[in-house]
Design an enzyme around this catalytic site. Structure first.
Site, mmCIF file in Angstrom:
data_model
loop_
_atom_site.group_PDB
_atom_site.id
_atom_site.type_symbol
_atom_site.label_atom_id
_atom_site.label_comp_id
_atom_site.label_asym_id
_atom_site.label_seq_id
_atom_site.Cartn_x
_atom_site.Cartn_y
_atom_site.Cartn_z
ATOM 1 N N GLU A 169 0.847 -1.190 0.000
ATOM 2 C CA GLU A 169 0.000 0.000 0.000
ATOM 3 C C GLU A 169 0.886 1.246 0.000
ATOM 4 O O GLU A 169 1.337 1.693 1.069
ATOM 5 C CB GLU A 169 -0.891 0.015 1.249
ATOM 6 N N SER A 215 -6.675 3.410 -2.890
ATOM 7 C CA SER A 215 -7.688 3.925 -3.823
ATOM 8 C C SER A 215 -8.164 2.892 -4.844
ATOM 9 O O SER A 215 -8.405 3.216 -6.000
ATOM 10 C CB SER A 215 -7.180 5.187 -4.521
HETATM 11 P P1 13P Z 1 -8.299 3.424 0.409
HETATM 12 O O1 13P Z 1 -8.816 2.278 -0.421
HETATM 13 O O2 13P Z 1 -9.393 4.215 1.073
HETATM 14 O O3 13P Z 1 -7.310 4.257 -0.335
HETATM 15 O O4 13P Z 1 -7.492 2.765 1.641
HETATM 16 C C1 13P Z 1 -6.546 1.795 1.379
HETATM 17 C C2 13P Z 1 -6.159 1.155 2.667
HETATM 18 O O5 13P Z 1 -5.515 1.777 3.497
HETATM 19 C C3 13P Z 1 -6.594 -0.220 2.916
HETATM 20 O O6 13P Z 1 -5.939 -0.767 4.015
#
Ligand code: 13P
Length: 252
Positions: A169, A215
């Protein structure tokens, strides 16, 4: 090597118990035919047991969002052990999320202790890694992720690694609407597989599932899933709504 995809929803610090149960129950019929992937939701601690009880027997698995480094009962106010998560109906636990690293002092060392505690309790750990924007811009992204992996997964055996899922991430893509392009994600995922191969051998690396997070939405999941080393997604915002999360689960 075919790896079963994983689509996991991280509900972060959203939803009271009733709302969590409602979302899970709404999700249940929408993903009932999703045998192509593992479907996981991670509600807040207080909602875990209620959610797990209500979706028992379905194909939705439940994850905690963190666990203690300790795995025995003890005087650790505010902590929850991995076995307590198991007791509440969890099969998985998210460890080392960037929000915990950034705001709650999580280190590669604590991630390592938590991963071992999770595996010891019989859970599968979803270990998160990912660089900040400044680290990417200075060309440091691969080093940062490599260190997070070597520290976080240190000392794990090939058997242990069967209970590890890695989630990449990039911090700059979380909650920003700015997804890494499928090519950017693939590039890092293939590095991650190489790092795992170096530390744990090529067989483990070929088997380990690497999820992308940041996202992810119904509109971009298919393209991401086409990449050779992307084995699923860890979804934040778009997992809070059952219909939108179901679209991501049913990406193909
Ligand atoms: P978003 O999908 O809201 O960007 O968050 C990603 C996340 O941190 C999942 O653990």
């Amino acid at each position: 090597m075919t790896r079963k995809p994983v689509i996991a929803g991280n509900w972060k610090m959203y939803k009271l118990i009733d709302e969590s149960v409602d979302t899970a129950l709404n999700l249940k019929p929408l993903v009932a035919n999703a045998t192509h992937c593992d479907v996981i939701i991670a509600p807040v601690f207080t909602a875990l047991k209620s959610v797990a009880d209500r979706i028992e027997g379905s194909n939705i698995l439940v994850a905690g969002q963190d666990c203690s480094t300790q795995n025995t009962f003890g005087a650790h106010t505010g902590e929850i052990t991995a076995s307590m998560l198991l007791d509440a109906g969890c099969s998985h636990v998210i460890i080392g999320h960037s929000e915990r690293r950034q705001f709650y002092g999580e280190t590669n060392e604590s991630v390592n202790h938590k991963a071992k505690a999770a595996i010891g309790a019989g859970l599968t750990a979803i270990v998160c890694v990912g660089e900040h924007l400044a680290e990417r811009e200075s060309g440091d992204a691969e080093n940062v992720v490599s260190e997070q992996l070597s520290g976080g997964l240190e000392g794990l055996t090939a058997n242990d690694m069967e209970r590890i899922i890695i989630a990449y991430e990039p911090v700059w893509a979380i909650g920003t609407g700015k997804t890494a392009t499928p090519e950017q994600a693939q590039e890092m995922h293939s590095c991650i597989r190489r790092f795992v191969s170096k530390d744990h051998g090529s067989e483990v690396a070929a088997k380990v599932r690497i999820l992308y997070g940041g996202s992810v939405k119904p509109e971009n999941i298919s393209e991401l899933m086409l990449q050779a080393d992307i084995d699923g997604a860890l979804v934040g915002g778009a997992s809070l709504d059952a219909e939108s999360f179901a679209k991501i689960v049913n990406y193909r």
